[in-house]
Design an enzyme around this catalytic site. Structure first.
Site, PDB file in Angstrom:
ATOM      1  N   GLN B 113       0.875  -1.172  -0.104  1.00 40.04           N
ATOM      2  CA  GLN B 113      -0.085  -0.026  -0.189  1.00 40.04           C
ATOM      3  C   GLN B 113       1.062   1.181   0.034  1.00 40.04           C
ATOM      4  O   GLN B 113       1.634   1.334   0.881  1.00 40.04           O
ATOM      5  CB  GLN B 113      -0.813   0.003   1.330  1.00 40.04           C
ATOM      6  CG  GLN B 113      -1.807   1.091   1.496  1.00 40.04           C
ATOM      7  CD  GLN B 113      -2.068   1.428   2.875  1.00 40.04           C
ATOM      8  OE1 GLN B 113      -1.457   1.040   3.668  1.00 40.04           O
ATOM      9  NE2 GLN B 113      -3.445   1.751   3.187  1.00 40.04           N
ATOM     10  N   SER B 148       4.696  -1.949   4.377  1.00 41.93           N
ATOM     11  CA  SER B 148       5.168  -3.309   4.610  1.00 41.93           C
ATOM     12  C   SER B 148       5.074  -4.010   3.332  1.00 41.93           C
ATOM     13  O   SER B 148       4.209  -3.626   2.308  1.00 41.93           O
ATOM     14  CB  SER B 148       3.954  -3.768   5.470  1.00 41.93           C
ATOM     15  OG  SER B 148       3.471  -2.893   6.393  1.00 41.93           O
ATOM     16  N   GLU B 231      -9.307  -1.481   6.574  1.00 48.69           N
ATOM     17  CA  GLU B 231      -8.067  -1.721   7.590  1.00 48.69           C
ATOM     18  C   GLU B 231      -8.505  -1.686   8.770  1.00 48.69           C
ATOM     19  O   GLU B 231      -8.230  -2.235   9.855  1.00 48.69           O
ATOM     20  CB  GLU B 231      -7.096  -0.461   7.339  1.00 48.69           C
ATOM     21  CG  GLU B 231      -6.083  -0.574   8.250  1.00 48.69           C
ATOM     22  CD  GLU B 231      -4.853   0.609   7.935  1.00 48.69           C
ATOM     23  OE1 GLU B 231      -5.166   1.743   7.585  1.00 48.69           O
ATOM     24  OE2 GLU B 231      -3.580   0.418   8.219  1.00 48.69           O
TER      25      GLU B 231
END
Lengths: 373, 394
Positions: B113, B148, B231
C-alpha cells in the site's frame, strides 16, 4: 459457557420502566432538597419501585413471592439508580439483605425474604458498608441462646430506611443470622453525617435486643459471604450508571458553554479527556456486565469477575464524577448543581464492599499472582 | 442465488475429488479453489466466490482445514486480502477484477500500500506524490513511507495528486502501481527495534497506464475510504482467552521468578492485569454486538485501549526483568514478513509496542474521532478545507 455481555430485551424494558419513573420522580432538585430534609429516603418512590415495578423481589424466586429474575436484571436497575443517585434502599434491602436471606436457605429466612420481595418491609444487612467479600463480620456482635443481641456495628448502609435488620452475630454454637426490628427495644441507631448524602449510613448498638435466629452455623457465614460478593459485583453496575450519567451531562454542558468565543467542547484538550473517559466507561460496561452475568449463572469464575469489576469500575466512577465537577468549572463546585451528589456517591462507593486495592489483593490470590516476599 | 452450507460442503468435496491436496501442487490447488468459488464465498461468481453470505466462509475453511489442505497464508498477504481486494472489487473494471483478484488471493502476487508519505501521515489527504497525465499513461513522482512488504510486492495500491489546483481531498486519484516498473525504488526502513518491517518507496517518473486507475480521476479520496475502512475492521478483532495477550507473558514471568517480585511491581502488575482482562471483555462484548448485526461505537475505542495497554505492559515487563531487561536479543536488521510480539524478548515488545499508538491512526487522531463522531463534540477547525492544495502552507 461464555458470558453474555449484552442487554436482553427484558432487561431493556425494565431499564425503560425504572428510568421513566425516576425521570418523573427523582429530578436532581428533588434529590438535593431531600438531602437536607429529615427524611433522606424517598419512601413513596421506593414503594412504587418495590411494589409496582417489582424491583424489590428481582432476586427472589417466584415461589417466595419475588420476580424470579437474576443479578443481570438487578444490575440494570442499579445502573439507573446510580444514574439518578436515587435515595432508595435497593442495595441494602433488595440486594444485600435479600441475598443473605436467600443463601441462608432456612424456612425462617424464606419467610423473612417474602416480605421484602413484596415490598411490605425493607431490611438492611447489619455489616459495615466497607466490608469486602471475605471480611470477618461475625466477631463484633454476640447472641445468647435466646437470640438476645449485644455489641455494635458501624456504617450500616440503608439501616435508617429499614424495618428490620439482618444481623450476623456469634451465637453459643457459632455464627448465626438474626432478625430484629429496628424499633425493637435494645436497638439504637445513631446516624453520623454521611459523605454520601443519598445513601445514609447508621451505627447500630445492640444492648439486650431480643432477636430471632433465622440461620445457624451451617449456612450463616456462607450466606453473608454470598451477600458481600453479590453486593460488590452489582455495585459495579451502579458505578457504571453513575459514570455514564456524569459523562453525558458533561458532554451536553460542553456543547452549550461558550468561552473565548467558542464552544468549550471544541477545545482539543477537553475532547481528548472526554474520549478517554468514554473509553473507560465502555470498558466498565463490559466488566460490570460480566460480573452480573457470572452472578446470574452462579459461575465458578464469579469471584474473579467481581474482583475485576470492582477494581476497575470504582475508580472509573470516581474519575467520571471528578471530571464532571472540573469540566463544569465554577458551577460544578456549587451546592446547587447536582454534580456533587454523584461525586459523593462515587467516592463512598469506592470504599463500599471493598476498595479497589482490596479487590486487587483478592485477585492476586484468585489468579495466582502472589505478592513479593 | 442462495447457497446452503450443505451445498458448500458438496462443492468442497468436488474440489477435493478433482484436486487431491496430497497429489496437487500448492498453487494449482489454490487456483482450483479460487475457480470453484471457494476462495471468498461472498465475492461474485467468476471472481473466487459464489455471491454467498460472508458468514458461510467458515464452513469452507473448516472443511478444508479438516483435510489439511494448503491455504493462501493470509497473514503474509494481509494487505492484498484486506485492503486491495475490497477496493478492486468495488471500484475496478471487469478487466481489472479478472486480472488482479485471482493471483492476489492465491498469493502469487503480493500487494502493498503506497499511501503514507513523510509529509502526509495523520493528514493523509495532504499527500504530494504527483501523477501527471501523458497520453495513455500517468507519470508518477514522489516518496511513500511505512510500506510493509514493498520488497516482496508485485503490485501496490497508490494514491497520488493529479490536480494541485483544487482543495486537497478533491485532487487525488487512485492507481494500481506495478512495483517492478522502472523508477520504483524500495529501501528498507529500519525501526527502533533494529529490524525493517517497512520500507520507503521512491517513485521517479514511474509510468502507470491509465487502465490501472481505480475509480474516476479526482475521486481517489473516496476510493481510499473503502481501503481504510477495511483496515480499521481488521484491527483488534480476534477473540482472546484470559491472559491471552502480552499480560500472559508477564504473568508467567511473575509466577516463575519470585526473586524479581517487589511490592511496587506487584501493585502495578495487578492493575494492568485488571485492565487487560477488562479490555479483553470489551472486545468480547463488541464481537457479541457485531454478531447481532448491531456494531456499537466501541470499535473505535479498541485500538486506543490496546495501544496504551501493550505499551504499559511491555514497559513493566522490561522493568520486572531487571538485569535481563538490560539485554536485547538482536539488533541485526532483519526483514520479518509478519509482526510477532511473542517470538522475541521483552525489549522487542517494549519497542515495537511504541508503534501501536502511531500506526493505522494515531491515538490522538482516534481521540478526535471518538469525541467528534461518538460524543458529537465540534470538529477540529479545518482551515485547509477550501484552499487549493498548491496554496497550503508547508
Amino acid at each position: 459457557m461464555s458470558a453474555d455481555l449484552l442487554y436482553s430485551d427484558v432487561e431493556n424494558d425494565l431499564r425503560a420502566a425504572v428510568r421513566g419513573l425516576l425521570a418523573d420522580r427523582c429530578a436532581p432538585a428533588d434529590v438535593l432538597a431531600r438531602c437536607e430534609d429529615d427524611e433522606p429516603y424517598d419512601a413513596a418512590l421506593w414503594r412504587t419501585l418495590a411494589r409496582e415495578v417489582g424491583v424489590a423481589g428481582l432476586l427472589v424466586p417466584e415461589k417466595l413471592g419475588g420476580q424470579g429474575a437474576s443479578a443481570r436484571e438487578a444490575a440494570v436497575v442499579l445502573e439507573e439508580l446510580g444514574s439518578f443517585v436515587a435515595p432508595v434502599p435497593f442495595l441494602g434491602s433488595a440486594v444485600l439483605a435479600t441475598t443473605a436471606l436467600l443463601a441462608a436457605g432456612t424456612t425462617e429466612a424464606d419467610a423473612a425474604v417474602a416480605g421484602l420481595a413484596e415490598g411490605e418491609r425493607t431490611a438492611a444487612l447489619a455489616v459495615p458498608l466497607p466490608s469486602a467479600p471475605g471480611a470477618e463480620v461475625f466477631a463484633g456482635l454476640r447472641a445468647d441462646a435466646d437470640g438476645v443481641l449485644g455489641g455494635r456495628v458501624t456504617s450500616v448502609a440503608d439501616a435508617t430506611a429499614a424495618d428490620v435488620l439482618i444481623v450476623p452475630a456469634t451465637g453459643p454454637d457459632g455464627p448465626g443470622l438474626y432478625e430484629v426490628r429496628t424499633d425493637a427495644p435494645g436497638v439504637a441507631l445513631s446516624v453520623p453525617v454521611p459523605l454520601d448524602l443519598t445513601r445514609p449510613i447508621a451505627d447500630v448498638a445492640f444492648d439486650g435486643a431480643a432477636a430471632r435466629r433465622i440461620a445457624g452455623p451451617a449456612t450463616a457465614a456462607a450466606a453473608v459471604e454470598r451477600a458481600l460478593l453479590t453486593g460488590a459485583g452489582l455495585l459495579a453496575s451502579e458505578q457504571l450508571g453513575l459514570a455514564q450519567r456524569c459523562l453525558d451531562e458533561t458532554v451536553a454542558y460542553l456543547k452549550e458553554r461558550h468561552q473565548f468565543g467558542r464552544v468549550v467542547g471544541s477545545f482539543q484538550s477537553l475532547k481528548h479527556r472526554l474520549a478517554d473517559l468514554w473509553l473507560e466507561i465502555v470498558q466498565a460496561r463490559a466488566a460490570a456486565r460480566n460480573a452480573a452475568d457470572a452472578l446470574a449463572r452462579d459461575s465458578a469464575d464469579a469471584p474473579v469477575a467481581i474482583a475485576v469489576a470492582q477494581a476497575f469500575c470504582a475508580p472509573v466512577a470516581v474519575r467520571a464524577a471528578e471530571e464532571c465537577v472540573q469540566l463544569h468549572g465554577g458551577i460544578g463546585m456549587t451546592w446547587e448543581h447536582p454534580a456533587h451528589l454523584r461525586l459523593k456517591r462515587a467516592k463512598a462507593d469506592e470504599i463500599a464492599l471493598g476498595t479497589p486495592g482490596r479487590h486487587r489483593a483478592a485477585l492476586a490470590a484468585l489468579v495466582e499472582l502472589p505478592a513479593a516476599g | 442465488m442462495t447457497v446452503t452450507p450443505e451445498e458448500l460442503r458438496e462443492r468442497v468435496r468436488a474440489l477435493l475429488a478433482s484436486h487431491d491436496p496430497a497429489a496437487t501442487g500448492r498453487l494449482d490447488f489454490l487456483r482450483a479453489r479460487f475457480d470453484a468459488g471457494l476462495a471468498w464465498v461472498h465475492y461474485p461468481q467468476g471472481l473466487g466466490g459464489l455471491g454467498a453470505p460472508r458468514a458461510l466462509q467458515g464452513v469452507v475453511d473448516a472443511e478444508l482445514a479438516a483435510v489439511a489442505a494448503p491455504d493462501n497464508e493470509p497473514r503474509r498477504i494481509g494487505i492484498g486480502l484486506g485492503m486491495a481486494a475490497p477496493t478492486v472489487l468495488r471500484y475496478g473494471t471487469e478487466e481489472q477484477k479478472t486480472r488482479f483478484l485471482r493471483p492476489l488471493w492465491t498469493g502469487e502476487e503480493v500487494w502493498c500500500q503506497l499511501f503514507s508519505e513523510p509529509g502526509a501521515g495523520s493528514d493523509l489527504a495532504g499527500l504530494r506524490t504527483r501523477a501527471v497525465r501523458d497520453g495513455d499513461d500517468w507519470i508518477v513522482t514522489g516518496q511513500k513511507v511505512w510500506t510493509s512488504n514493498a520488497h516482496n510486492a508485485r503490485w501496490a495500491i497508490l494514491i497520488a495528486r493529479t490536480d494541485p489546483d483544487v482543495p486537497k481531498h478533491q485532487g487525488i486519484t487512485y492507481f494500481v502501481c506495478d512495483m517492478t516498473a522502472p523508477g520504483v525504488e524500495v529501501r528498507p526502513l529500519r525501526q527502533i527495534t533494529g529490524e525493517a518491517e517497512f520500507n520507503e518507496v521512491f517513485l521517479t517518473d514511474v509510468r502507470i497506464p491509465d487502465a490501472h486507475r481505480l475509480g474516476e480521476v479526482g475521486d481517489g479520496w473516496r476510493v481510499a475510504q473503502t481501503t481504510l475502512m477495511n483496515e480499521r475492521v481488521a484491527i483488534g478483532g480476534t477473540a482472546l482467552p484470559r491472559e491471552g495477550g502480552m499480560i500472559g507473558t508477564v504473568a508467567a514471568t511473575w509466577r516463575e521468578r519470585p526473586e524479581l517480585r517487589t511490592p511496587d511491581l506487584h501493585d502495578r502488575l495487578l492493575r494492568l492485569w485488571v485492565e487487560a482482562e477488562v479490555t479483553r471483555l470489551t472486545g468480547e462484548r463488541l464481537r457479541q454486538q457485531l454478531a447481532l448485526g448491531a456494531p456499537g461505537p466501541e470499535g473505535s475505542g479498541m485500538k486506543l485501549a490496546f495501544a496504551s495497554l501493550n505499551q504499559r505492559i511491555s514497559g513493566l515487563e522490561v522493568e520486572l526483568l531487571g538485569e535481563d531487561g538490560l539485554r536485547y536479543g538482536d539488533w541485526t536488521m532483519t526483514r520479518p514478513e509478519i509482526v510477532d510480539f511473542y517470538g522475541r524478548d521483552a525489549g522487542y515488545r517494549y519497542l515495537r509496542a511504541k508503534g501501536n499508538s502511531i500506526e493505522g491512526g494515531t491515538s490522538e487522531i482516534l481521540r478526535n474521532i471518538i469525541s467528534e463522531r461518538v460524543l458529537g463534540l465540534p470538529s477540529e477547525p479545518r482551515t485547509d478545507k477550501d484552499v487549493p492544495w498548491k496554496d497550503l502552507p508547508r
